[in-house]
Design an enzyme around this catalytic site. Sequence first.
Site, PDB file in Angstrom:
ATOM      1  CG  ASP A  71     -85.984   8.641 119.613  1.00  0.00           C
ATOM      2  OD1 ASP A  71     -86.585   7.465 119.561  1.00  0.00           O
ATOM      3  OD2 ASP A  71     -85.651   9.243 120.560  1.00  0.00           O
ATOM      4  CG  LEU A 111     -93.242  14.283 120.403  1.00  0.00           C
ATOM      5  CD1 LEU A 111     -91.874  15.311 120.413  1.00  0.00           C
ATOM      6  CD2 LEU A 111     -94.335  14.801 119.912  1.00  0.00           C
ATOM      7  CG  HIS A 112     -89.444   9.072 123.348  1.00  0.00           C
ATOM      8  ND1 HIS A 112     -88.543   8.701 124.207  1.00  0.00           N
ATOM      9  CD2 HIS A 112     -88.648   9.142 122.065  1.00  0.00           C
ATOM     10  CE1 HIS A 112     -87.431   8.351 123.703  1.00  0.00           C
ATOM     11  NE2 HIS A 112     -87.521   8.881 122.472  1.00  0.00           N
ATOM     12  N   GLY A 113     -90.751  10.895 125.883  1.00  0.00           N
ATOM     13  CA  GLY A 113     -90.247  11.411 127.173  1.00  0.00           C
ATOM     14  C   GLY A 113     -88.985  11.944 127.196  1.00  0.00           C
TER      15      GLY A 113
END
Lengths: 160, 645
Positions: free
Chosen positions: A9, A13-15
């Site tokens: 990704d 680190l995200h939603g």
Amino acid sequence: MSLRLVRIDDRLLHGQVVAVWLRALGAQRIVIVDDATARDEFLREVLTLAAPQGVPVEVHDVATGAARLIALAATPEPVIVLARMPRTVLELRHAGVPIEVVDLGGMGSGPGRRRLHKTISVSPDELRELRELEQMGTRVEIQIVADDRPIPFRSLDSGS
Amino acid sequence: MFRKSVAVGAGLMVVLLLAAALPGAVLGANVSSGAPADTGKITVAAWQAALIAFGYYLANSPWLFGLAFFTLYRPLVAGFFVGCILGDPAQGTLIGAAINVPYLGFISAGGTLPADAGFAGWVGTTIALAGGLDPTKAIPIAFGLGLVGTIIFYGRMAADSVFAHWADARAEKADISGVALMNWLPGQALLFVISVVPVFLFALNGPAYVQDALNRLPAWIVTGLVIAGGILPAIGIALNMRFIFRGSVIPYFFIGFILMTNSHGSMSLVVIAALGLALAYLHLSFVRGLAPVKAEVDVASAPGPAVAAAPSIDGAGSGVHLTRGDLLRSWALWTFFAHANYNYERLQGTGFAHAMTPIIRRLYTTEDEIRAALKRHLVFFNTEPNFGNIVHGTVIAMEEQRANGAAIDDDAINSVKSGLMGPLAGIGDTLSQSTITPILLALGIGIAGGTASGSAVPTLTGATGNPLGAIIYVVLVSIVIVAIGYTAWMQGYARGRTFVTELLRSGTIDRVLVGAGVLGNMVLGALAAKFVVVNLAPTVTIAGAQLNIQAAVLDPLFPGALALGLVVMTWWLLRRVSPLLLLSIYLVFAIVAAYPFFGPGQANSSDFSYQACTSSLLHPYYPCGAPPAPPAPTVAPTVAPSTQP
């Protein structure tokens, strides 16, 4: 098998990871493997602080990350592994990290990149790396969030 | 997920349509039953259907200062407006509130959409209100609509990628206004058409179709829908619990539930929220300690000298400087248009470029500079569009320094954007989508949807809705979201990276989340008590008297124990089973649980007239020997069928 999710990704680190995957898997640790991020002290700190309370985040380069993941894979602790690009995962695999499935979670588009599926685009190099991963016995799947049905990379990759 | 959602939703719709098409006799329909009669039909005029369709478009549009997603898109608010359009705001709000409960755990992150809550709200309320349906029945019907509605979202996400390339072409010509235009005009024109047409048709024809279908279905299946309407809210509540039902704040959920059941649903949600706030303060003081949890802030060590802080606004000296007006314009453009051209390829990419147009106009003059800046900001971008504004503020400061000769190259700007957008979206989504919105929604829903007075079990039949629930929610959520977005933008500009590290190290966000967790669990528990309904219907005969298990045995011990058990079980199951699978299982279970298996002498009856003493698992029909008295007034009789021989 405690590496519950190995995800490629480019936003790391995200939603989707924090609000969806983490809860869905009940993971207790996030390991980020990315050479550039590991060198950037500011980003390292932001990533460490951005995860919910009680979920430690580790940021490693490939060399230390591989050793750490081999150790973690032998423990029962559920871990989420995040990498920015396929090459990182390939290098981890070559270093002996046991990865059964790699999840393509977010790979942005750009010049020279071909769209495989919704938010997943790949460059020719990345395509080769993903095929190599499959040849090594690591399944490559697209699954943006936990409630999606995983789509096998092979079914979208006409050239392989 | 997408195909599956649509399939399940379409399946539900097909069942209803088939039922409408088949002759009633085939299905054995129209026998009188304990299911509530639906009365008070309204005919939807063409102008009303058009207004409703426009309302649904607005709910997905950028025109409401980016707040549509937090307001009109939510079934509670949609219900209020549909109610206004059809002339019954109170009932509309009540139906909207009921429809909203399964969507309490709704999250849309990075171009994914589990279900179209807006479609469910606008069309579902119209069908239920115009068809005079009981709000409980509206819940499963609207849920099916919500799954079908995702077609609109995914169609738009795919088509909007094309418009991103149109914006690229304008950028190549250094055409600032052209890039801005491409971010909203084509995407919104398309969205308008694909939103308004289906919703108009559904609003105009849907009520009659659904009404007809329900009339032709066997009574026990319709009863099954009512039971489903009591069970499905458990999924929404449990989905939301995945976010806040954790660690030391878990007990507050039970406190909220118990307060509500033991006051027979009469306790005001506002009172419970006030108690929750007080307890949140106590919890933070005594359980967690109010002092910063993480290390003391050490500003001196915050790295990133080149981009740590912007020069002060209107600062003296040579070079170009941004004015406060530029910053505000840029913030407003972002807040309005971040999602105007949301697409798979770039997500918010064109929105970011649109927001940067006032900055680019001020800072750059030559065509080459403008072209480069536009292209720089047209790339893939996605963050939470309020808290994530720290990224924009920081990037604007970097652009300003660059325009004034600082050695900041494209890589530096791109790495800040791509490095920060993810982590800040993680925090932002946790704050706005999985904490603030559901808690305020739960509060609004609780205020909007009262339980019918004098009823021992929670029921929405005969209850009166309170439009204040929708209004209070809209006001509160708008204030909080705009405040977060504005602060993040301005602080990001003024202090850049320092602000990010200071904020994260101070533990402020963590304290907000824990405090909100206390309040949220209280409100959610109370809401579960109001909306989750499980009533065991069978009776046992003890010493010659027929006793209803629920009323005579369970309720005196712990009112609502089964509903509470269902919610906790759903929360546990959701870690193993996908929400959609669970939803399908619950729907089937609800309909099976409505089939009249039980009751003396009626166990194997093929006569579904239910006039003698029969009972299904979760719905009592008539007490033994009692004369049928249709239409029965409530979902479940308020008095247990206990005294008949």
